[in-house]
Every structure is written in structure tokens, then in C-alpha cells.
Design a protein around this motif. Structure first.
Motif, PDB file in Angstrom:
ATOM      1  N   LEU A   6     -13.903 -12.222 -60.122  1.00  0.00           N
ATOM      2  CA  LEU A   6     -15.628 -13.024 -59.345  1.00  0.00           C
ATOM      3  C   LEU A   6     -14.262 -13.308 -58.086  1.00  0.00           C
ATOM      4  O   LEU A   6     -15.212 -12.676 -56.994  1.00  0.00           O
ATOM      5  CB  LEU A   6     -15.517 -14.146 -59.537  1.00  0.00           C
ATOM      6  CG  LEU A   6     -16.373 -14.611 -61.390  1.00  0.00           C
ATOM      7  CD1 LEU A   6     -16.437 -15.796 -61.462  1.00  0.00           C
ATOM      8  CD2 LEU A   6     -17.333 -13.361 -60.924  1.00  0.00           C
ATOM      9  N   LYS A   7     -13.393 -13.076 -57.714  1.00  0.00           N
ATOM     10  CA  LYS A   7     -12.116 -13.202 -56.786  1.00  0.00           C
ATOM     11  C   LYS A   7     -11.392 -13.353 -56.676  1.00  0.00           C
ATOM     12  O   LYS A   7     -10.361 -13.829 -57.432  1.00  0.00           O
ATOM     13  CB  LYS A   7     -12.910 -15.126 -56.342  1.00  0.00           C
ATOM     14  CG  LYS A   7     -12.084 -15.814 -54.169  1.00  0.00           C
ATOM     15  CD  LYS A   7     -12.523 -16.521 -53.758  1.00  0.00           C
ATOM     16  CE  LYS A   7     -12.315 -16.935 -52.444  1.00  0.00           C
ATOM     17  NZ  LYS A   7     -12.154 -18.224 -51.792  1.00  0.00           N
ATOM     18  N   GLU A   8     -10.559 -12.034 -55.647  1.00  0.00           N
ATOM     19  CA  GLU A   8      -9.810 -12.163 -55.357  1.00  0.00           C
ATOM     20  C   GLU A   8      -9.180 -11.814 -53.878  1.00  0.00           C
ATOM     21  O   GLU A   8      -9.202 -10.550 -53.429  1.00  0.00           O
ATOM     22  CB  GLU A   8      -9.134 -10.839 -56.425  1.00  0.00           C
ATOM     23  CG  GLU A   8      -7.606 -10.321 -56.302  1.00  0.00           C
ATOM     24  CD  GLU A   8      -7.197  -9.333 -57.437  1.00  0.00           C
ATOM     25  OE1 GLU A   8      -6.924  -9.352 -58.173  1.00  0.00           O
ATOM     26  OE2 GLU A   8      -8.462  -8.426 -56.960  1.00  0.00           O
ATOM     27  N   ASN A   9      -8.848 -12.764 -53.493  1.00  0.00           N
ATOM     28  CA  ASN A   9      -8.821 -12.077 -51.816  1.00  0.00           C
ATOM     29  C   ASN A   9      -7.239 -12.400 -50.920  1.00  0.00           C
ATOM     30  O   ASN A   9      -6.197 -12.213 -49.812  1.00  0.00           O
ATOM     31  CB  ASN A   9      -9.232 -12.951 -50.962  1.00  0.00           C
ATOM     32  CG  ASN A   9      -9.790 -13.511 -50.580  1.00  0.00           C
ATOM     33  OD1 ASN A   9      -8.661 -14.975 -51.370  1.00  0.00           O
ATOM     34  ND2 ASN A   9     -10.724 -14.866 -49.754  1.00  0.00           N
TER      35      ASN A   9
END
Length: 156
Positions: A148-151
Motif C-alpha cells: 500500500l505504501k513504500e517510499n
């Protein structure tokens, strides 16, 4: 957000911009921060020298490079002493599949983020690298279905 008196609002803006795009030149930063290019250059150099900027790197496309399977692996050590933890850390440092490794409190000792091309490679990684190692007692794997989120960006 944690406060650091050695960096000001301009430094924070420079850090945020470089975190989003490390290829920005000092001229690019100058336009966005409203400082001269030479001031941006001096600030950037100081931020690097003082360790606020540890390095620059490209973010590669995992899928295009054949590492589509992301796995979360928890590890329990066989014994809890400094030498065993050191041996496990040495193992993890030499395994390029391990993207992240964190020591934990609680039931599990470590959690790893591991990338592999496929299930066969995951099985080989667990069975040939982790389980046979003298420091490891138990390994539990979970395959990531969706990210869902990977920054990795800090909330500056």
C-alpha cells in the motif's frame, strides 16, 4: 516532527526536495527554496558532512528487475546472547535478498523484508540460508499480497 536547532527551515526544505528527487541541482534547489545556488550548495555540502544526508541512490523497479515476491520473515534466535546475535547479523549483512532487518522486542527477535523472484527462490532462501544457520531457531514467512505504501521518505 522532531526538532533540530542546527537545521533551519531552508535546510528542511532542501532535505525534503532532495528526498523526493536527489538529482536536483543547486540551481533547481535555488529556485524552489528561494536562496542563491551558492547558498544551496554550501547548505547541501554541510548537510552531507554532518550526516543528515547519508547517501544518494536510485530507486529501482523491483518487478521489472524480476524480484516480484516481497516477503516478511520473522526469526527467533536459538540462544539469546551477544555472540549469537552477532553471527545472525553477519549472516543478514551478506544476503542481498534482505532489504530490511530489524531487531524487535516481544515474541520474535527479528523481522526481515526479503525480495525474491518467486516461491521457489523464497523456499531456497529460507531452507538454504536461514534455517541451517547455527544462530536461528525458528523462521516464519508471510508473502506480501499488496504494498500500500513504500517510499521510505521521512516526514520532514
Amino acid at each position: 516532527m522532531a526538532s533540530d536547532t542546527r537545521i533551519d527551515q531552508f535546510d528542511r526544505k532542501i532535505l525534503a526536495l532532495l528526498q523526493a528527487d536527489a538529482r536536483l541541482t543547486n540551481n533547481d534547489l535555488s529556485e524552489r527554496v528561494n536562496l542563491s545556488a551558492s547558498q544551496c550548495s554550501r547548505r547541501r555540502q554541510r548537510l552531507e558532512e554532518e550526516g543528515y544526508i547519508r547517501n544518494y541512490r536510485a530507486v529501482l523497479d523491483r518487478d521489472r528487475l524480476g524480484f516480484s515476491l516481497v516477503n516478511v520473515i520473522t526469526v527467533t534466535l536459538a540462544t539469546h546472547n551477544r555472540d549469537n546475535a552477532r553471527r545472525f547479523a553477519e549472516l543478514i549483512m551478506r544476503l542481498p535478498e534482505v532489504q530490511e532487518a530489524h531487531a524487535l522486542t516481544g515474541e520474535m527477535d527479528y523481522i526481515l523484508k526479503v525480495v525474491t523472484p518467486d516461491l521457489k527462490s523464497l523456499s531456497e532462501f529460507v531452507n538454504n540460508e536461514l534455517l541451517p544457520h547455527e544462530s536461528v531457531q525458528h523462521v516464519k514467512t508471510a508473502i506480501v499480497l499488496e504494498t500500500l505504501k513504500e517510499n521510505g521518505a521521512l516526514p520532514i
